[in-house]
Design an enzyme around this catalytic site. Sequence first.
Site, mmCIF file in Angstrom:
data_model
loop_
_atom_site.group_PDB
_atom_site.id
_atom_site.type_symbol
_atom_site.label_atom_id
_atom_site.label_comp_id
_atom_site.label_asym_id
_atom_site.label_seq_id
_atom_site.Cartn_x
_atom_site.Cartn_y
_atom_site.Cartn_z
ATOM 1 C CB CYS A 170 -3.384 -4.178 6.185
ATOM 2 S SG CYS A 170 -2.428 -2.665 6.339
ATOM 3 C CG ASN B 228 -2.420 -7.610 -2.178
ATOM 4 O OD1 ASN B 228 -1.813 -8.443 -2.823
ATOM 5 N ND2 ASN B 228 -2.578 -7.709 -0.872
ATOM 6 N NE ARG C 2 -3.074 -2.600 1.804
ATOM 7 C CZ ARG C 2 -3.449 -3.877 1.780
ATOM 8 N NH1 ARG C 2 -4.633 -4.199 1.293
ATOM 9 N NH2 ARG C 2 -2.660 -4.825 2.241
ATOM 10 C CB CYS D 75 -12.855 -16.997 14.442
ATOM 11 S SG CYS D 75 -11.381 -17.986 14.275
ATOM 12 C CB CYS E 209 17.939 5.798 14.438
ATOM 13 S SG CYS E 209 18.080 4.785 15.926
ATOM 14 C CB CYS F 30 21.920 6.288 15.802
ATOM 15 S SG CYS F 30 20.704 7.212 16.761
ATOM 16 C CG ASP G 296 3.861 -5.996 5.389
ATOM 17 O OD1 ASP G 296 4.892 -6.430 5.937
ATOM 18 O OD2 ASP G 296 3.294 -6.588 4.446
ATOM 19 C CG ASN G 297 7.423 -7.175 8.789
ATOM 20 O OD1 ASN G 297 8.463 -7.262 9.436
ATOM 21 N ND2 ASN G 297 7.409 -7.198 7.467
ATOM 22 N N GLY H 227 0.799 -1.219 0.000
ATOM 23 C CA GLY H 227 0.000 0.000 0.000
ATOM 24 C C GLY H 227 0.832 1.270 0.000
#
Lengths: 455, 85
Positions: A248, A130, A133, A411, A231, A310, A190-191, A101
């Site tokens: 997401c 996907n 986006r 679920c 950083c 840093c 994304d992680n 995204g």
Amino acid sequence: MTIESLEVKVKHLEQEKAALEQEVRALRLEQSIAVPSSGDTVTNDSRGATPSSAFTPFEKVAALTNPEIARYGRQLILPGFGIQAQMDLRNCSMLVVGAGGLGASCALYLGAAGVGRLGIVDHDTVDISNLHRQVIHNEARQGMSKARSAALSIQLLNPHCEVVVHELVLESSNAQEIVNAYDIIIDATDNVATRYLLNDASVLGQKPLVSGSALRLDGQLTIYNYGGGPCYRCLFPTPPPSETVTNCSDGGVLGVVPGIIGCLQALEAIKIATGLNKEDPPTMTLFSANSSTMFRTIKLRKRKPDCIMCGDAPTITKLIDYVRFCGSSATDKTPDLFLIPYNERITCQSYKELLKDSVPHLLLDVREKVQFDICSLPSSLNIPLKALPNELEKVKARLDGHNDRPVYVVCRRGNDSQPAVRILQENGITTGEVKDIVGGLERWSNTIDPDFPKY
Amino acid sequence: MTQQFKVLYFASAKDASKTDGDKFEWSDNINAEALTKLLLERHPDLAPILKISMFAINMEYMDQDHSWTVQPGDEVAIIPPVSGG
């Protein structure tokens, strides 16, 4: 037929021909990069005739070509930008990590703007879910590598941009070499694990890191390791426990939100490449799509002298094991949970037979209400897992005195249903069996009822 | 009227507190520690999130140390990292 109507028809046919020709060109290009070898350069510009990789020296130029001048004209006449900034972009290499995204809008705008070499890292393939986006991909590219699909789209938009495909999971063993090969690094991942990895590799390689993130209706944007600023570890020294991290796929995201943050990342990367933000103090931009103040800018401090990465005496001097450090994987896929032994659960097939035999039971669906509203199995009772401990009365009410009836829990994927079973068992909700359906509704759709929607 | 300060919640802090902001009664010596305590009294679900969040006061980053206290009328922001993309 009149001359006019024939002329209109000719014009339409000409447009159609041009569109078809472009399609042929796209397919040719697609086939020419169909060989999945990481590090390959994709370009149909004359200067990229010989395939190169990120590790082939990046050739800088002293002047723009006429086609480049024609293409970038609106930027060339922009006061405060002009030929110097355009040359800076042309002679700059950037690495976009993640073609999802954030990467979609970011990479498209960077490619279009005239960045000389653009590396794209992604290990994943294009999925239909996907596309709301990740507008750099398209329907026809389902199953195709995202890095290659992104490269192709950039090539179709601007053949002058040299795109390098890195079709891999960025990890400690390969990240430093790749990061070192570029001037500016863009974190469009994304992680959590990859965010710390990229931060550390950028600090060690002394590269500015343009970091963006987005989830649901919120986004964040910061430039790390730039101009004496902090950083990622200065601000977030402790990785979040994995149970507090939402991806997401589970949390949802409004497509345009990562699009906006990705555009801002492209802008910041361009400002770094051209020196437009040289004097700016470090900031973090917060985006809240549904707030009356959509953008807020937080003033940050300089880097922390005691930062382990840093700071003045760093204790991390090479890349570490980030999956271990963060306790979460380097992808945004939700791992399967194994809380309850397999033989204490039931399969979709068994549940189907139970339905066929009209066995009296209660089906409890523990997904969030927004998900339940999309689709559900007949006569299921919806109580989200989070609310379950406080709403056991509702389960009892539905059992209506039949305290020996079996209760089955379902679920989306068969993860949340497992702790729900434990909650029901601990509270002695029934003397009958309490089991959950392995694989959840996703597997129900895959194996039992193909008409049942997946999302 | 008593003096107050405002707290803004972002991303997962907004989900946990179920609001994007609320007001607290101001008193002397509200430092990072005291602020955390106040927030948890009102929103216990914030516990895991505060540990990983960045604090800002009046749109300026604050270290989680004892170098500052909240002043009347301040706007405190709780900013957990967002990692999605």
